[in-house]
Design a protein around this motif. Structure first.
Motif, PDB file in Angstrom:
ATOM      1  N   GLN A 289      12.170 113.371  39.997  1.00 25.32           N
ATOM      2  CA  GLN A 289      11.002 113.505  39.018  1.00 25.32           C
ATOM      3  C   GLN A 289      10.551 113.903  38.278  1.00 25.32           C
ATOM      4  OE1 GLN A 289      11.194 109.160  37.160  1.00 25.32           O
ATOM      5  NE2 GLN A 289      11.330 109.031  35.346  1.00 25.32           N
ATOM      6  N   PHE A 290       9.285 113.526  38.760  1.00 23.50           N
ATOM      7  CA  PHE A 290       8.203 113.738  38.554  1.00 23.50           C
ATOM      8  C   PHE A 290       7.404 115.202  39.568  1.00 23.50           C
ATOM      9  CE2 PHE A 290       8.088 109.732  36.964  1.00 23.50           C
ATOM     10  CZ  PHE A 290       8.358 110.171  35.770  1.00 23.50           C
ATOM     11  N   HIS A 291       8.150 115.457  40.538  1.00 25.45           N
ATOM     12  CA  HIS A 291       7.748 116.498  41.187  1.00 25.45           C
ATOM     13  C   HIS A 291       8.937 117.688  41.407  1.00 25.45           C
ATOM     14  CE1 HIS A 291       5.457 112.722  42.339  1.00 25.45           C
ATOM     15  NE2 HIS A 291       4.632 113.625  42.409  1.00 25.45           N
ATOM     16  N   GLN A 292       8.332 118.779  41.521  1.00 20.80           N
ATOM     17  CA  GLN A 292       9.449 120.277  41.750  1.00 20.80           C
ATOM     18  C   GLN A 292       9.692 120.611  42.957  1.00 20.80           C
ATOM     19  OE1 GLN A 292       7.286 123.712  39.350  1.00 20.80           O
ATOM     20  NE2 GLN A 292       9.685 122.618  37.793  1.00 20.80           N
ATOM     21  N   SER A 293      11.241 120.817  43.812  1.00 23.18           N
ATOM     22  CA  SER A 293      10.533 120.988  44.864  1.00 23.18           C
ATOM     23  C   SER A 293       9.757 122.416  45.209  1.00 23.18           C
ATOM     24  CB  SER A 293      11.887 121.850  45.269  1.00 23.18           C
ATOM     25  OG  SER A 293      12.339 122.371  45.931  1.00 23.18           O
ATOM     26  N   TYR A 294       9.180 122.528  46.524  1.00 20.97           N
ATOM     27  CA  TYR A 294       8.605 123.952  46.692  1.00 20.97           C
ATOM     28  C   TYR A 294       8.959 124.920  46.831  1.00 20.97           C
ATOM     29  CZ  TYR A 294       8.990 122.481  51.231  1.00 20.97           C
ATOM     30  OH  TYR A 294       9.591 121.675  51.902  1.00 20.97           O
ATOM     31  N   PHE A 295      10.381 124.584  47.128  1.00 20.23           N
ATOM     32  CA  PHE A 295      11.433 126.103  46.757  1.00 20.23           C
ATOM     33  C   PHE A 295      11.540 126.898  45.174  1.00 20.23           C
ATOM     34  CE2 PHE A 295      13.299 123.545  50.231  1.00 20.23           C
ATOM     35  CZ  PHE A 295      13.104 125.061  51.890  1.00 20.23           C
ATOM     36  N   THR A 296      10.864 126.259  44.722  1.00 21.21           N
ATOM     37  CA  THR A 296      10.677 126.771  43.118  1.00 21.21           C
ATOM     38  C   THR A 296       9.955 127.634  42.987  1.00 21.21           C
ATOM     39  OG1 THR A 296       9.317 125.155  42.512  1.00 21.21           O
ATOM     40  CG2 THR A 296      11.608 124.969  41.951  1.00 21.21           C
TER      41      THR A 296
END
Length: 486
Positions: free
Chosen positions: A202-209
């Motif tokens: 919900q509040f964290h993006q994947s580091y793959f972005t």
């Protein structure tokens, strides 16, 4: 008539005296009665709180010296919070004082709580960390490119989580929250670290972005459309990093877990993250009034390169952890249960709250002054509070209206020596009688008794009448002073 006037005057005089004593008593009581609200939760820079309830703190003088070593529970920042749990982080120590805590500026303290039957998603940090399980039980799993190992953990377990190692947690208990305290040592930016998540929440993006779709599609050999569903920057899942799990999922997550005491595959990294219980060994100090457990880098290889110790103290109501100091170790301490009266001696003079906490100052103005007078640092610390005990600073802890539980992470713990200043085994007891007489200006009889009248070591009752039955009691300090002619 003269006799009546004399009686009247005498009566009025007696009434005046009685009124004066009643008024004086009322004023004295009001002056020393502690504010109830401040006892429950004081300010971040808390002046000395009032004596405890239940009578255990009576007779202990409180000071108004501002206390930069005490971090009330409101000092913690919410890193994450939901119905499934929370993660809290104490601000950088140098935010409180850039000079006083310069030696521990690269360390951060955090604690977390997971509700029953929840799962903390896989992630890693750019920081080394040491965990201590405060409550409950669960499973922790470590994943690298060559191995996966998982362990059952429970109250009192200590474990190392190396920087860059992906791990995830499950609270396997269906009734009790899982509580964990941790000290973190960042490896990139001093005093700062980041979480890295492979999956979005919900509040964290994947580091793959952080990679282009073309690179990811080629790397995983999957269509870009599937990548869009998995790690899109714009689309976010409704769940946070702590999530509810079903009994079947808990069973599946826990079935491969190993108990720390069992033999397991010895990978290159497993020696760092195998948990061990702080309660497995006998207490370092123990009697009827308290128990002190500690694991240090000398005895446990997981802690050696970090030079961190982990301590756990239990104290019965109204007990005193006798005055002491550490030669090298600074302890970041967290209150897990109860309240305590904390006192510490410091040679530093502190700036006012506003000067210390707000606004930039010139480097030369930030230096804490060392004066001839000792600053008496006093606080009432309660569950959820943290406080710092620097190396070399004599301190003591008095449990108050209930049993007290405190935990601590010792920084620079290698080759530390703990020196007690009171009790049967105290340093001052080894002074020559002549040295005691010359140092403290007392006579020979007083010099012999001054540091030998305590019947206990390490922990003692705060009320001297609890030491021994009347017939076994050693002479009181009052009798010693009277004998010495004071």
């Amino acid at each position: 008539m003269a006799m009546i006037n004399k009686l009247t005057i005498t009566l009025l005089l007696l009434i005046s005296i009685a009124f004066f004593h009643c008024f004086a008593f009322r004023v004295e009581f009001e002056e020393f009665e502690p504010p109830q609200q401040e006892e429950q939760e004081g300010p971040e820079f808390r002046p000395g709180g009032g004596p405890s309830g239940g009578g255990s703190g009576k007779g202990f003088e409180e000071e108004s010296t501002e206390n930069p070593f005490h971090f009330a529970k409101r000092s913690f920042e919410n890193v994450f919070k939901s119905n499934e749990g929370f993660v809290k982080l104490l601000p950088k120590f140098t935010k409180r004082s850039s000079t006083l805590f310069r030696g521990i500026e690269n360390y951060r303290f955090s604690f977390m709580e997971m509700e029953p039957s929840t799962f903390l998603v896989p992630h890693h940090w750019d920081a080394d960390s040491v965990f201590l399980v405060l409550q409950g039980k669960g499973v922790i799993a470590f994943v690298t490119d060559s191995t996966k190992e998982s362990f059952h953990i429970r109250r009192g377990d200590v474990l190392r989580v190396p920087s860059g190692v992906t791990h995830f947690l499950t609270n396997t208990n269906d009734t009790v929250p899982l509580r964990i305290a941790k000290i973190l040592v960042p490896v990139n930016i001093p005093g700062r670290f980041q979480d890295f998540f492979p999956a979005r929440s919900q509040f964290h993006q994947s580091y793959f972005t952080g990679f282009s779709k073309q690179v990811l599609s080629a790397s995983f050999n999957i269509p870009e459309e599937l990548l869009e569903r998995l790690i899109s920057r714009s689309q976010q899942m409704g769940q946070g990093i702590i999530r509810r799990v079903s009994p079947d999922q808990i069973k599946e997550l826990a079935e491969q877990a190993t108990s720390p005491s069992n033999k397991h595959k010895d990978s290159d990294m497993s020696k760092f993250w195998t948990p061990f219980s702080i309660f497995k060994q006998d207490p370092v100090y123990s009697n009827d009034f308290g128990h002190f457990h500690e694991v240090d880098p000398t005895s446990f290889s997981q802690l050696q390169d970090l030079h961190i110790a982990v301590a756990w103290v239990n104290m019965t109501q109204g007990s005193l952890f006798l005055p002491q100091f550490n030669s090298k170790t600074t302890f970041v301490t967290f209150v897990e249960n109860g309240c305590a009266h904390f006192e510490m001696a410091s040679p530093y003079k502190f700036q006012s709250k506003q000067q210390q906490w707000f606004g930039p100052r010139e480097e030369e103005e930030e230096e804490e002054e060392i004066g001839g007078q000792v600053q008496k640092i006093v606080s009432r610390v309660c569950k959820g509070d943290a406080f710092v005990i620097p190396a070399g600073h004599p301190f003591t802890i008095l449990s108050q209206d209930q049993n007290f539980v405190g935990i601590g992470f010792g920084i620079f713990a290698s080759n530390n020596i703990r020196t007690f200043l009171a009790g049967q085994e105290n340093m001052l007891n080894n002074l020559d009688t002549v040295a005691t007489r010359l140092s403290f200006g007392v006579g020979s009889k007083m010099a012999e008794k001054l540091f030998t009248s305590q019947n206990y070591s390490y922990f003692a009752p705060s009320n001297p009448s609890r030491q021994f039955p009347e017939e076994k009691r050693t002479p009181s300090f009052q009798s010693i002073f009277n004998f010495a002619g004071f």
